[in-house]
Write an enzyme that holds these catalytic residues in place. Structure first.
Site, PDB file in Angstrom:
ATOM      1  N   CYS A 122      -9.956  21.658 -57.309  1.00  0.00           N
ATOM      2  CA  CYS A 122     -10.793  20.460 -57.121  1.00  0.00           C
ATOM      3  C   CYS A 122     -11.838  20.708 -56.043  1.00  0.00           C
ATOM      4  CB  CYS A 122      -9.921  19.268 -56.733  1.00  0.00           C
ATOM      5  SG  CYS A 122      -8.686  18.796 -57.955  1.00  0.00           S
ATOM      6  N   ASP A 526     -18.745  36.662 -17.796  1.00  0.00           N
ATOM      7  CA  ASP A 526     -19.776  36.333 -16.812  1.00  0.00           C
ATOM      8  C   ASP A 526     -19.041  35.822 -15.577  1.00  0.00           C
ATOM      9  OD1 ASP A 526     -22.311  35.752 -15.702  1.00  0.00           O
ATOM     10  OD2 ASP A 526     -22.074  33.666 -16.294  1.00  0.00           O
ATOM     11  N   GLU A 560     -27.613  15.538   5.690  1.00  0.00           N
ATOM     12  CA  GLU A 560     -27.498  15.898   4.270  1.00  0.00           C
ATOM     13  C   GLU A 560     -27.317  14.689   3.343  1.00  0.00           C
ATOM     14  OE1 GLU A 560     -28.449  18.548   3.358  1.00  0.00           O
ATOM     15  OE2 GLU A 560     -27.442  20.327   4.099  1.00  0.00           O
ATOM     16  N   ARG A 561     -27.018  13.520   3.931  1.00  0.00           N
ATOM     17  CA  ARG A 561     -26.911  12.332   3.081  1.00  0.00           C
ATOM     18  C   ARG A 561     -28.239  11.995   2.415  1.00  0.00           C
ATOM     19  NH1 ARG A 561     -22.004  10.299   3.515  1.00  0.00           N
ATOM     20  NH2 ARG A 561     -20.873  10.475   5.486  1.00  0.00           N
ATOM     21  N   SER A 563     -30.172  14.243   0.964  1.00  0.00           N
ATOM     22  CA  SER A 563     -30.511  15.346   0.066  1.00  0.00           C
ATOM     23  C   SER A 563     -29.614  15.303  -1.170  1.00  0.00           C
ATOM     24  CB  SER A 563     -30.343  16.692   0.784  1.00  0.00           C
ATOM     25  OG  SER A 563     -30.487  17.760  -0.121  1.00  0.00           O
ATOM     26  N   GLU A 564     -30.161  15.716  -2.307  1.00  0.00           N
ATOM     27  CA  GLU A 564     -29.379  15.803  -3.550  1.00  0.00           C
ATOM     28  C   GLU A 564     -29.032  17.249  -3.885  1.00  0.00           C
ATOM     29  OE1 GLU A 564     -28.192  13.290  -5.315  1.00  0.00           O
ATOM     30  OE2 GLU A 564     -29.030  11.910  -3.819  1.00  0.00           O
ATOM     31  N   HIS A 565     -29.282  18.170  -2.975  1.00  0.00           N
ATOM     32  CA  HIS A 565     -29.024  19.589  -3.221  1.00  0.00           C
ATOM     33  C   HIS A 565     -27.510  19.816  -3.396  1.00  0.00           C
ATOM     34  CE1 HIS A 565     -28.897  23.942  -2.613  1.00  0.00           C
ATOM     35  NE2 HIS A 565     -30.191  23.942  -2.878  1.00  0.00           N
ATOM     36  N   GLY A 593     -34.991  22.678   3.568  1.00  0.00           N
ATOM     37  CA  GLY A 593     -34.058  21.973   4.419  1.00  0.00           C
ATOM     38  C   GLY A 593     -34.586  20.608   4.816  1.00  0.00           C
TER      39      GLY A 593
END
Length: 824
Positions: A122, A526, A560-561, A563-565, A593
């Site tokens: 079928c 990798d 660092e607050r 920054s979105e890095h 920085g």
């Protein structure tokens, strides 16, 4: 559906009451504005489905339908009621959006439920017939799930035309819907159980009468009793023939109409010939009867197909579980403060705001707008530990919100969700046939014609040698020779394997990859995102002796607050709630920085080059040596005249990476690490995992050339890497596994995608692939051994018809049960 025979509005006019859907009569949700112009007025509709159906009726010129009906129509949620099949409602875009995937401009793809699939023949018939329709690009039918995955050019052929074409060859096709699929399975299961019960109940009576007749033939029986038992056997066989055997006759007749010879043909011939011969002998009052063989054959074949059906459904359960996990209802919000309204999840649109309470299933793909919670993605990825998710992060439909309420914005619905992509991928893989399966199909396609020739030859031979036995022997050959086991040898094993791998978080895109995976000699990894997590983690803090470490971490977190890095996020994860909030005059230099004022003092945080360019501070020599020797990424905190602290980051090793490498080495695989990172960083990971062959600073092209060189030396290479960045080498390897995760499923060309975080499943995949090939070979060997052994035995008169019925059914059952071992 009933109509008013007068043709006047009458009762029909009252059906479109205020506040109710004019089409189906269900209440219209407050504030919903969906209308269709009918009979001179704009009529309210309860959903887009009813709107689409109503518009199709009007477009087809059947507006009078709404004047003469005497009861509401089925809801648009029912997709297509019977009376609208001719109106081609399945071609309406609003309805198609729930089950049709737009693959390209005019290319559409849909999964269809096929009713009437009873055997591999079928599957072959449907694939050949549908593929021959103008405009159909590809079709693959999955015997395990009884679904067809069809891809077509919408500018050349419509979906309704495909469905009508399938109907013409004796099958019924419907767009895949989990509720319909479950209802179909339940209906088929109940029907099979009833047919099996009838065959078993009446068959036992026939067998008891047959024992009496055999005993009477040996010890003597009065003629009247013998004839009475014959007639009684005929009467008891009729219910089995008329109720339990029609599926075999129907499938055989369907194949004959298409001028095809399939597996149900010898089955039907054996049943029909044995019953006709026995009935004739009963009418004449002399000659052999085979009613016992007829009922046993039907009973055992029905039992075999019943258990096979249960096994297929169990193998396909992983796909069904994915689809059934999606909720029917959800809470849609008009604003962040709105209490929300309960709506059908199928009515969600991109951009809708949705509330997901703890314990509820995410109804579609989207992005978290507010709230933080733990999300259980185990059904999608096999990851058993709930994952923390917060604002801005992605949610996948089908995952479960565990702890706190979330508000999300819908980004994908219906056929465009990751869940739908996983489902399509699994269906393609289940329908994909490895070389061994294609060989089995080719053999089975010609085998039945050869068997019928063998049966005819055996009948002629015995007709000349011993006319009293020719019929019984020919019947035994006909019964014993059905190649069901041969056709089941591969599909059941493949389905079981794919289901098990999906449960472990491995999504197989091509079933043929399982065979190649079994022959792998070298495994190439990798580094970044494969053996490592792919995101930096704060490793250590080195402070100038004059400064306190906690104070330095607090200052760094405050800076660092802003920054979105990724390095900033890693530092904030370590700092937690710490961090000064008295930050002003912030200057963010992309890729370098941040400088800012805290409590009146100027501070700088960033890379070595950033600090050197914006301050007069000098970095100590031992700190520079630490950066070079340890192959780490450093972020410096400084004042204008002095470096205060150094934060070093490294891409953390996956916890199960060393165990995976050790497991692969025990299997005898050669392990190679190929990465574009620096030598020191690569050597560090190689040493931690126990990899001896480490190759660093390699471009994607260099990796591909290295894999080619291994293949020229006779190696079979498995490449494990990033699904997108490593695309060239993944496509070059003999078989590839991508670590991209579920979200990048549609972007990768790898053979297998690891949608969870459990790296150890790579070795499990290799082991399961080996077991799969072993079980397929066992099934093929058993099927061939059975046919090549049983047919000659039956041809020389060593197998009675009743024994042939048992042998043929048991052979199929053995193949199915052997494949089910893969689920353990």
């Amino acid at each position: 559906m009933s109509f008013d025979n007068t043709g006047e509005p009458g009762a029909a006019a009252t059906l479109g009451a205020a506040g109710a859907c004019f089409h189906c009569g269900l209440p219209v949700t407050a504030g919903l504005d969906i209308r269709v112009h009918i009979d001179g007025q704009d009529r309210d509709m309860c959903c887009h489905g009813c709107q689409a159906v109503a518009e199709a009726i009007i477009a087809a010129g059947h507006e009078n339908f709404y004047r003469v009906r005497t009861e509401p129509s089925p809801s648009g949620q029912d997709l297509v009621p019977d009376f609208l099949r001719e109106a081609e409602v399945y071609d309406v875009p609003e309805i198609q959006s729930q089950f049709v995937h737009v693959a390209a401009e005019n290319t559409r793809e849909a999964s269809l439920i096929l009713e009437g699939i009873t055997c591999a023949a079928c599957v072959w018939l449907n694939e050949q017939y549908i593929a021959g329709l103008p405009g159909v690009k590809s079709v693959s039918v999955n015997y395990a799930t009884q679904r067809a995955l069809v891809r077509w050019d919408d500018s050349r052929i419509k979906l309704s035309e495909i469905l009508q074409a399938i109907q013409k060859i004796g099958y019924r096709a419907l767009p895949y819907n989990p509720d319909q699929q479950q209802a179909l399975h339940r209906r088929q299961r109940r029907q099979q159980q009833r047919r099996l019960a009838v065959a078993g109940l009446f068959g036992m009576q026939v067998m008891m009468l047959s024992i009496s007749l055999y005993a009477g033939a040996w010890s003597g029986m009065e003629r009247d009793f013998e004839q009475f038992f014959r007639w009684l056997s005929l009467g008891l066989t009729l219910p089995v023939l008329l109720y339990s055997a029609p599926p075999f006759f129907g499938a055989a007749w369907r194949d004959l109409k298409r001028l095809r010879v399939a597996m149900d043909l010898p089955v039907s011939l054996a049943i029909a010939i044995a019953f006709a011969s026995s009935s004739l002998a009963t009418f004449k009052g002399q000659g052999e009867i085979y009613f016992d063989s007829v009922v046993m054959f039907i009973f055992f074949l029905s039992a075999s197909r019943y258990f096979e059906s249960m096994a297929r459904q169990r193998c396909a359960a992983s796909v069904e579980k994915l689809v059934q996990s999606m909720p029917l209802m959800t809470t849609r919000l008009e604003s962040a403060s709105d209490a929300g309204e309960a709506v059908a999840a199928a009515t969600l649109a991109i951009g809708d705001r949705v509330l997901v309470r703890p314990g509820e299933t995410v109804p579609a793909d989207g992005e978290i707008l507010s709230g933080e919670s733990a999300i259980d993605e185990s059904l999608l990825s096999g990851e058993s530990i709930p994952l923390a998710r917060g604002p801005g992060e992605r949610l996948l439909g089908g995952s479960i919100n565990v702890t706190n309420p979330l508000q999300m914005r819908v980004s994908a619905v219906g056929a465009d969700t990751v869940m739908a992509e996983i489902q399509r991928t699994m269906e393609r893989a289940q329908a994909d046939k490895p070389p061994l399966a294609r060989l089995a199909d080719r053999v089975a396609a010609h085998f039945i014609a050869i068997v019928l020739l063998i049966v005819a030859s055996v009948a002629l031979f015995w007709w000349w040698q011993d006319p009293a036995r020719w019929f019984e022997i020919a019947l035994s050959v006909l019964i014993v020779s059905c190649p069901c086991a041969l056709s089941l040898a591969t599909p059941t094993a493949i389905s079981a394997t794919l289901g098990r791998m999906q449960s472990a978080g491995l999504l197989v895109r091509q079933a043929a990859a399982l065979e190649r995976l079994n022959h792998v000699t070298h495994v190439v990894f990798d580094k970044t995102g494969t053996l490592t997590r792919g995101k930096p983690e704060l490793e250590r803090i080195i402070c100038d002796p004059e400064f306190d470490q906690d104070h330095c971490l607090e200052l760094a977190a405050g800076l660092e607050r802003h920054s979105e890095h990724p390095l900033a996020r890693a530092l904030l994860r370590e700092a937690g709630a710490a961090g000064s909030d008295k930050v002003s005059r912030i200057v963010n230099v992309a890729g370098g920085g941040i400088s800012a004022n805290i409590d009146g003092d100027e501070y700088f945080i960033g890379s070595v080059d950033f600090i050197a360019g914006h301050t007069d501070a000098t970095l100590p020599r031992d700190w520079l040596d630490a950066i070079a020797n340890d192959a780490v990424t450093a972020v410096l905190l400084a004042r204008a005249e002095r470096v205060m602290a150094m934060f070093t980051f490294a891409d953390g090793l996956r916890e199960d990476a060393p165990a995976l490498i050790e497991s692969l080495q025990r299997m005898g695989k050669s392990i190679i690490l190929m990465t574009g990172d620096r030598e020191a960083s690569a050597a560090r990971v190689a040493e931690a995992t126990g990899i001896d062959d480490c190759r660093a600073q390699m471009s994607p092209l260099a990796k591909m050339e290295a894999v080619q060189a291994l293949q020229h030396e006779g190696a079979r290479v498995l490449m494990v890497g990033d699904g997108i960045n490593d695309a060239p080498v993944l496509s070059r390897a003999d078989v590839s596994i991508a670590m991209g995760g579920a979200s990048s499923l549609a972007k990768t060309s790898a053979d297998i995608v690891l949608i969870g975080n459990q790296l150890q499943t790579v070795s499990e995949a290799i082991m399961v692939a080996g077991r799969t090939q072993s079980i397929i070979r066992q099934n093929m060997a058993w099927a061939l051994l059975y046919n090549f052994g049983a047919i000659p035995a039956a041809a020389v008169g060593l197998v009675a018809p009743w024994l042939a019925a048992i042998g043929m059914s048991v052979s199929s059952l053995i193949v199915v049960l052997n494949a089910m071992r893969l689920l353990r």
